[in-house]
Design a protein around this motif. Structure first.
Motif, PDB file in Angstrom:
ATOM      1  N   ALA A   1      50.950  38.992  38.950  1.00 37.68           N
ATOM      2  CA  ALA A   1      52.093  40.024  39.170  1.00 37.68           C
ATOM      3  C   ALA A   1      52.130  40.110  40.662  1.00 37.68           C
ATOM      4  CB  ALA A   1      51.717  41.072  38.438  1.00 37.68           C
ATOM      5  N   ARG A   2      53.636  39.571  40.890  1.00 44.71           N
ATOM      6  CA  ARG A   2      54.064  39.888  42.184  1.00 44.71           C
ATOM      7  C   ARG A   2      55.236  41.185  42.447  1.00 44.71           C
ATOM      8  NH1 ARG A   2      56.906  35.346  46.182  1.00 44.71           N
ATOM      9  NH2 ARG A   2      56.367  36.547  48.041  1.00 44.71           N
ATOM     10  N   PHE A   3      55.028  42.116  43.411  1.00 40.63           N
ATOM     11  CA  PHE A   3      55.803  43.289  43.535  1.00 40.63           C
ATOM     12  C   PHE A   3      56.666  42.759  44.811  1.00 40.63           C
ATOM     13  CE2 PHE A   3      52.796  44.604  40.549  1.00 40.63           C
ATOM     14  CZ  PHE A   3      53.484  45.562  40.016  1.00 40.63           C
ATOM     15  N   ARG A   4      57.904  42.953  44.723  1.00 40.23           N
ATOM     16  CA  ARG A   4      58.647  42.522  45.740  1.00 40.23           C
ATOM     17  C   ARG A   4      58.963  43.721  46.828  1.00 40.23           C
ATOM     18  NH1 ARG A   4      63.040  45.134  44.985  1.00 40.23           N
ATOM     19  NH2 ARG A   4      64.570  44.953  43.442  1.00 40.23           N
ATOM     20  N   PRO A   5      59.207  43.594  48.007  1.00 42.97           N
ATOM     21  CA  PRO A   5      59.508  44.566  48.917  1.00 42.97           C
ATOM     22  C   PRO A   5      60.928  45.501  48.401  1.00 42.97           C
ATOM     23  CG  PRO A   5      59.453  42.712  50.143  1.00 42.97           C
ATOM     24  CD  PRO A   5      59.557  42.374  48.697  1.00 42.97           C
TER      25      PRO A   5
ATOM     26  N   GLY B   1      60.727  38.044  34.926  1.00 40.28           N
ATOM     27  CA  GLY B   1      60.808  39.458  35.453  1.00 40.28           C
ATOM     28  C   GLY B   1      62.433  39.862  35.444  1.00 40.28           C
ATOM     29  N   GLN B   2      62.660  41.005  35.708  1.00 39.92           N
ATOM     30  CA  GLN B   2      63.926  41.694  35.536  1.00 39.92           C
ATOM     31  C   GLN B   2      64.806  40.941  36.836  1.00 39.92           C
ATOM     32  OE1 GLN B   2      63.207  45.953  37.638  1.00 39.92           O
ATOM     33  NE2 GLN B   2      65.370  45.601  37.007  1.00 39.92           N
ATOM     34  N   THR B   3      65.967  41.125  36.541  1.00 38.53           N
ATOM     35  CA  THR B   3      67.227  40.441  37.598  1.00 38.53           C
ATOM     36  C   THR B   3      66.871  41.203  38.962  1.00 38.53           C
ATOM     37  OG1 THR B   3      68.889  39.905  36.021  1.00 38.53           O
ATOM     38  CG2 THR B   3      69.534  40.483  38.138  1.00 38.53           C
ATOM     39  N   GLY B   4      66.844  40.384  40.041  1.00 40.74           N
ATOM     40  CA  GLY B   4      66.572  40.885  41.267  1.00 40.74           C
ATOM     41  C   GLY B   4      65.281  41.045  41.686  1.00 40.74           C
ATOM     42  N   SER B   5      64.338  40.801  40.760  1.00 44.20           N
ATOM     43  CA  SER B   5      62.726  41.243  41.028  1.00 44.20           C
ATOM     44  C   SER B   5      62.257  40.174  41.989  1.00 44.20           C
ATOM     45  CB  SER B   5      62.237  41.436  39.679  1.00 44.20           C
ATOM     46  OG  SER B   5      62.235  40.237  39.093  1.00 44.20           O
ATOM     47  N   GLY B   6      62.850  38.945  42.011  1.00 45.21           N
ATOM     48  CA  GLY B   6      62.422  37.850  42.971  1.00 45.21           C
ATOM     49  C   GLY B   6      61.677  36.610  42.181  1.00 45.21           C
ATOM     50  N   LYS B   7      62.332  36.232  41.319  1.00 42.10           N
ATOM     51  CA  LYS B   7      61.895  35.188  40.536  1.00 42.10           C
ATOM     52  C   LYS B   7      62.155  33.820  41.148  1.00 42.10           C
ATOM     53  CE  LYS B   7      64.102  36.208  36.625  1.00 42.10           C
ATOM     54  NZ  LYS B   7      64.593  37.411  36.936  1.00 42.10           N
ATOM     55  N   THR B   8      63.392  33.791  41.567  1.00 37.75           N
ATOM     56  CA  THR B   8      64.108  32.938  42.353  1.00 37.75           C
ATOM     57  C   THR B   8      63.581  32.541  43.802  1.00 37.75           C
ATOM     58  OG1 THR B   8      66.187  32.925  40.972  1.00 37.75           O
ATOM     59  CG2 THR B   8      66.275  31.512  42.721  1.00 37.75           C
ATOM     60  N   TYR B   9      63.163  33.638  44.241  1.00 38.23           N
ATOM     61  CA  TYR B   9      62.588  33.808  45.494  1.00 38.23           C
ATOM     62  C   TYR B   9      61.215  33.079  45.418  1.00 38.23           C
ATOM     63  CZ  TYR B   9      60.918  35.498  50.073  1.00 38.23           C
ATOM     64  OH  TYR B   9      60.316  35.627  51.340  1.00 38.23           O
ATOM     65  N   THR B  10      60.361  33.425  44.419  1.00 35.21           N
ATOM     66  CA  THR B  10      59.222  32.987  44.382  1.00 35.21           C
ATOM     67  C   THR B  10      59.127  31.575  44.156  1.00 35.21           C
ATOM     68  OG1 THR B  10      58.377  35.141  43.582  1.00 35.21           O
ATOM     69  CG2 THR B  10      57.219  33.227  42.942  1.00 35.21           C
TER      70      THR B  10
ATOM     71  N   ILE C   1      74.240  44.825  38.360  1.00 31.99           N
ATOM     72  CA  ILE C   1      72.825  44.886  38.739  1.00 31.99           C
ATOM     73  C   ILE C   1      72.803  44.071  39.952  1.00 31.99           C
ATOM     74  CG2 ILE C   1      70.466  44.393  38.391  1.00 31.99           C
ATOM     75  CD1 ILE C   1      70.407  45.864  36.097  1.00 31.99           C
ATOM     76  N   ASN C   2      72.844  42.859  39.864  1.00 34.76           N
ATOM     77  CA  ASN C   2      72.581  41.780  41.086  1.00 34.76           C
ATOM     78  C   ASN C   2      73.996  41.004  40.967  1.00 34.76           C
ATOM     79  OD1 ASN C   2      71.979  39.912  42.761  1.00 34.76           O
ATOM     80  ND2 ASN C   2      69.924  39.713  41.866  1.00 34.76           N
ATOM     81  N   GLN C   3      74.542  41.114  42.178  1.00 39.93           N
ATOM     82  CA  GLN C   3      75.743  40.352  42.433  1.00 39.93           C
ATOM     83  C   GLN C   3      75.687  38.950  41.908  1.00 39.93           C
ATOM     84  OE1 GLN C   3      77.564  40.989  46.089  1.00 39.93           O
ATOM     85  NE2 GLN C   3      79.514  40.564  45.343  1.00 39.93           N
ATOM     86  N   TYR C   4      74.638  38.352  42.351  1.00 35.34           N
ATOM     87  CA  TYR C   4      74.449  36.916  42.179  1.00 35.34           C
ATOM     88  C   TYR C   4      73.309  36.588  41.212  1.00 35.34           C
ATOM     89  CZ  TYR C   4      76.786  36.922  46.552  1.00 35.34           C
ATOM     90  OH  TYR C   4      77.712  37.274  47.572  1.00 35.34           O
ATOM     91  N   SER C   5      73.225  37.525  40.130  1.00 33.52           N
ATOM     92  CA  SER C   5      72.211  37.452  39.136  1.00 33.52           C
ATOM     93  C   SER C   5      72.413  36.146  38.571  1.00 33.52           C
ATOM     94  CB  SER C   5      72.413  38.513  38.367  1.00 33.52           C
ATOM     95  OG  SER C   5      71.766  38.216  37.212  1.00 33.52           O
ATOM     96  N   SER C   6      71.418  35.152  38.308  1.00 32.64           N
ATOM     97  CA  SER C   6      71.320  34.169  37.545  1.00 32.64           C
ATOM     98  C   SER C   6      71.155  34.547  36.011  1.00 32.64           C
ATOM     99  CB  SER C   6      70.336  33.024  37.855  1.00 32.64           C
ATOM    100  OG  SER C   6      69.007  33.832  37.655  1.00 32.64           O
ATOM    101  N   ARG C   7      71.988  34.035  35.535  1.00 33.93           N
ATOM    102  CA  ARG C   7      72.007  34.250  33.790  1.00 33.93           C
ATOM    103  C   ARG C   7      71.259  33.234  32.914  1.00 33.93           C
ATOM    104  NH1 ARG C   7      71.274  38.494  34.034  1.00 33.93           N
ATOM    105  NH2 ARG C   7      71.606  38.996  32.121  1.00 33.93           N
TER     106      ARG C   7
ATOM    107  N   LEU D   1      62.974  31.800  35.182  1.00 33.97           N
ATOM    108  CA  LEU D   1      63.716  32.438  33.764  1.00 33.97           C
ATOM    109  C   LEU D   1      64.825  33.233  34.253  1.00 33.97           C
ATOM    110  CD1 LEU D   1      60.346  33.203  31.538  1.00 33.97           C
ATOM    111  CD2 LEU D   1      62.110  31.584  31.255  1.00 33.97           C
ATOM    112  N   ALA D   2      65.743  33.610  33.288  1.00 34.11           N
ATOM    113  CA  ALA D   2      66.750  34.419  33.279  1.00 34.11           C
ATOM    114  C   ALA D   2      66.315  36.076  33.490  1.00 34.11           C
ATOM    115  CB  ALA D   2      67.767  34.384  32.421  1.00 34.11           C
ATOM    116  N   GLY D   3      67.140  36.798  34.035  1.00 34.10           N
ATOM    117  CA  GLY D   3      66.420  38.200  34.119  1.00 34.10           C
ATOM    118  C   GLY D   3      66.148  38.864  32.838  1.00 34.10           C
ATOM    119  N   SER D   4      65.064  39.470  32.700  1.00 31.47           N
ATOM    120  CA  SER D   4      64.557  40.214  31.484  1.00 31.47           C
ATOM    121  C   SER D   4      65.044  41.435  31.161  1.00 31.47           C
ATOM    122  CB  SER D   4      62.915  39.982  31.484  1.00 31.47           C
ATOM    123  OG  SER D   4      62.649  41.032  32.591  1.00 31.47           O
TER     124      SER D   4
END
Ligand SMILES: Nc1ncnc2c1ncn2[C@@H]1O[C@H](COP(=O)(O)OP(=O)(O)OP(=O)(O)O)[C@@H](O)[C@H]1O
Length: 758
Positions: free
Chosen positions: A44-48, A117-126, A229-235, A263-266
């Motif tokens: 589990a990763r928590f973003r800042p 994880g939910q949109t903007g939680s850092g999946k793509t970043y990870t 929620i997230n302007q560049y949210s990947s769907r 994965l896409a935002g949950s």
């Protein structure tokens, strides 16, 4: 890097290999070919916090007591293979999650890493991160780097083939991210290839840079849609696939596959504020994710049917969920209170996924040399086993010397000597024979007792066999016992599980009870506060009422007097009018005063007569006529009318008195008004003083409340330490009391009221 052509074309399927009889007692290849089972690893990763969250400060609801645990306030604990708090960087995550996966792939295993994880939680970043920034690189670019480092450091005789693909699942349709045309791809299954996507571009790679450029290309092609929620949210779901084939100098071939899934935002559809096409999109994305959840549920509850086919995502990743893959799941979350619901459901999802078991093995195709070596090993082991068996058999049968053969042997030797050398057999042989005859007599005597020996021996044998049978029975029994114990262990485990569940339930019950007790206390405090409020309100009301009455009275007085003043002013305006009128009359009268008129006329006539330079007698005559005409009764009447009017319009004595009285009234009212204003000012000051008094009283009440809460918390000191409220201090240093501060968790309503006042 050297390439190898069509390495695995003739490879039989994984299933086939699994069915073919594998040699059991091999040295190194044995481990290589056996099947292993392990649970999915979960991280589990928590973003800042992001800018928006920073601008909306809130109490932390996630606490990280150690590297495996996250505590959701007040009392929900999740443990995973590793928990990364917001301070964890990309390298730490890669070291714990990515490095092992890459080692597995290079060793010939299949491996998958999911980011959920939910949109903007850092999946793509990870997964991707900043591709060209050494600190910001995610798992994919770091994996690529590690693979090429491995290739460069390995034996130059080793040959590698690296291919990669990038696939997007968008609205349940498959798209090739490495192709400009975007035909709708289909999922196929074959005996040799397993599950695969037909027509998906597979690019072979020669360098790290090439691979990075391909990833960048795929990233750019990704479908993105803006949500609130997230302007560049990947769907969409993105799957990056890498395949590494190796041929070692001993001709052994290994193949490892790596799937990295973003994965896409949950998040829930409602929360995105999506409408129209985006809503449809979100529903389809959610379908894939809910299918993923269903598959995980079915796998973890040992369901007979696993619904892999219900979505494209689960179908493609079928092998990664319970199949021949080593799988890791990273769930990404935000620790901000606005994402609490999503974080809770994401962590629940992760906890469920922990119990999925995968059955994996190395994908190795051995060289003929290795095979021959294995066959040799096997033959040797077989031979050794035979020998061992013979020895065992021989040990069990008594070895009886065959004396007849010996006598025969000696006789033949004596006869041989007789025939060959002389007619007299040699002394030695004779001696031997005599010895032999002595022996013979010994053997004869022994032979006489032999049947008994044989019987005894046979009995021993039978006993021995019986013992073996007994042992076999015992073995069977102990095996059964073992099985029974195994069953008992399983039952005990189940019992332990259910007991643990009960303990958890009780714990939860106790917590609930505690919460209830706290609630009761809160309620008590609240009711006390309410009473206090009522009292305060009563005091307020009483004081306010008094004030209000006074104010009302003042207002009434004021308005009455104001009315009087206004009325007075009206009278005064009437008076002013009268005065003005009289002044006008006076002016008119002055103008029209007879004397003035006569004088004027007289002067005018005289002047004119003088100017005319008439003879004196004529001038005298005209003057007389003039004087006579002025005495005309009409003129006299007019003058008299004016005088009469003037007299009637002039204020009489009574009116003058009235005016005087009004003037006095006005002065008096102004004085009174002034007095009233001063009185109101005084009342205001008094009111302010009362407010100050109330504030001081409130402070005292607050202090008393705090003392009361302290006393109450001491009274309810828990017996067992539970967990921590801040991540600096160890678990045992905190009591659960501190997790549930009544003064912060629920403020008495009075405080808000008084704070507002303050
Ligand atoms: N651990 C982190 N450290 C620093 N920044 C992060 C971290 N995680 C995420 N971010 C930043 O947060 C933003 C959102 O992250 P990201 O795009 O990876 O979210 P996501 O879960 O992939 O969203 P989506 O589902 O829309 O694709 C990005 O600007 C990213 O740089």
């Amino acid at each position: 890097m050297k390439k190898i052509p069509a390495l695995f074309d003739s490879d039989s399927s994984a299933k086939k290999r699994a069915k073919s009889p594998m040699p059991k007692r091999l040295n190194s290849p044995r481990n290589v070919l056996s099947e292993n089972t392990s649970n999915i690893k979960v991280f589990a990763r928590f973003r800042p916090l992001n800018k928006m969250e920073e601008n909306n400060p809130s109490q932390d609801f996630c606490i990280f007591p150690d590297i495996h645990t996250v505590l959701l306030q007040p009392d929900v604990i999740h443990t995973f293979d590793r928990v990364f708090p917001p301070t964890s960087n990309q390298l730490t995550v890669y070291d714990s999650v990515g490095r092992d996966a890459i080692q597995d792939v290079l060793n010939g295993y299949n491996s998958t890493i999911f980011a959920y994880g939910q949109t903007g939680s850092g999946k793509t970043y990870t997964m991707f991160g900043e591709l060209r920034d050494s600190n910001g690189q995610g798992i994919i670019p770091r994996s690529i780097q590690e693979i090429f480092t491995y290739i460069n450091q390995s034996d130059p005789e080793c040959e590698f083939v690296l291919t990669c693909s990038m696939l997007e699942i968008y609205k349940e349709t498959l798209f090739d991210l490495l192709s400009l045309q975007r035909p709708d791809l289909k999922i196929k299954e074959s005996a040799t290839k397993g599950i695969y996507v037909e027509g998906l571009t597979q690019l072979s790679l020669q360098s790290q840079d090439e691979l990075l450029r391909i990833v960048e290309l795929g990233e750019q092609t990704r479908k993105v849609a803006a949500t609130r929620i997230n302007q560049y949210s990947s769907r969409s779901h993105t799957i990056f696939m890498l395949e590494i084939k190796q041929r070692l100098p001993n001709e052994t071939e290994k193949k490892g596959k790596l799937n990295l899934v973003d994965l896409a935002g949950s998040e829930k559809v409602g929360k995105t504020g999506a409408q129209g096409e985006i809503l449809e999109e979100a529903k389809k994305i959610n379908l894939s994710l809910s299918c993923l959840g269903n598959v995980i549920h079915a796998l973890t509850t040992n369901n007979d049917h696993i619904p892999y086919r219900n979505s494209k995502l689960t179908r493609i990743l079928q092998e990664s969920l319970g199949g021949n893959y080593k799988t890791s799941l990273i769930v990404t979350c935000s620790s901000h209170v606005t994402s609490m619901d999503e974080t809770v459901s994401t962590l629940k999802f992760a906890s469920r996924a922990k119990s999925i078991k995968n059955h994996y093995k190395m994908n190795v195709k051995m060289s003929s040399e290795m095979m021959q070596q294995m066959i040799k090993d096997l033959k040797l082991q077989l031979q050794l086993a035979h020998q061992e068996l013979e020895q065992l058999k021989r040990k069990s049968i008594l070895d009886i010397p065959n004396e007849n053969n010996l006598i025969k042997h000696y006789d033949s030797q004596i006869n041989q000597e007789k025939g060959n050398k002389s007619k007299h057999p040699s002394m030695s042989l004779m001696t031997d024979k005599s010895c032999l005859q002595i022996d013979l007599s010994f053997f004869s005597s022994k032979k006489a007792s032999q049947p008994e020996n044989i019987i005894e021996q046979k009995e021993n044998e039978i006993n021995y066999l019986k013992q073996i049978d007994d042992l076999k029975i015992q073995l069977g029994q102990s095996k059964m016992e073992c099985q029974r114990k195994q069953v008992k262990i399983t039952q005990l485990n189940q019992k332990i599980d259910s007991l643990e569940k009960m303990v958890n339930k009780l714990q939860r019950g106790e917590n609930n009870l505690r919460a209830e007790q706290n609630q009761i206390l809160f309620d008590e405090i609240n009711s006390l506060n309410d009473q206090l409020n009522i009292l305060n309100n009563d005091i307020d009301d009483y004081q306010n009422n008094q004030l209000k009455d006074k104010m009302d009275q003042i207002n009434i007085d004021y308005s009455r007097k104001l009315e009087q003043i206004i009325n007075g002013e009206i009278t005064q305006s009437k008076l002013t009018k009268i005065i003005t009128k009289s002044q006008t009359i006076e002016q008119v009268m002055q103008k029209l005063s007879l004397q003035n008129l006569l004088n004027t006329i007289h002067r005018a006539i005289t002047t004119n007569l003088v100017n005319l330079k008439l003879p004196l007698d004529i001038s005298k005559k005209i003057s007389d006529i003039m004087e006579e005409s002025l005495k005309h009764p009409l003129i006299e009447q007019g003058v008299m009318d004016y005088i009469t009017n003037y007299e009637s319009m002039k204020p009489n004595r009574c009116e003058e008195q009235k005016i005087e009285a009004l003037k006095l009234d006005k002065q008096r009212y102004s004085q009174e008004r002034q007095n009233l204003v001063e009185y109101v000012e005084k009342l205001k000051d008094r009111n302010d003083q009362l407010l100050q008094q109330l504030k001081r009283q409130n402070l005292i009440i607050q202090q008393k409340m705090t003392q009361f809460q302290l006393m109450e918390s001491k009274y309810h000191e828990p017996t067992t330490p539970l967990m921590v409220i801040d991540n600096q201090r160890p678990v045992s240093q905190h009591s659960d009391r501190s997790l549930c501060k009544p003064n912060t968790a629920r403020k008495p309503s009075t405080f808000f009221r008084y704070e507002e006042l303050l």
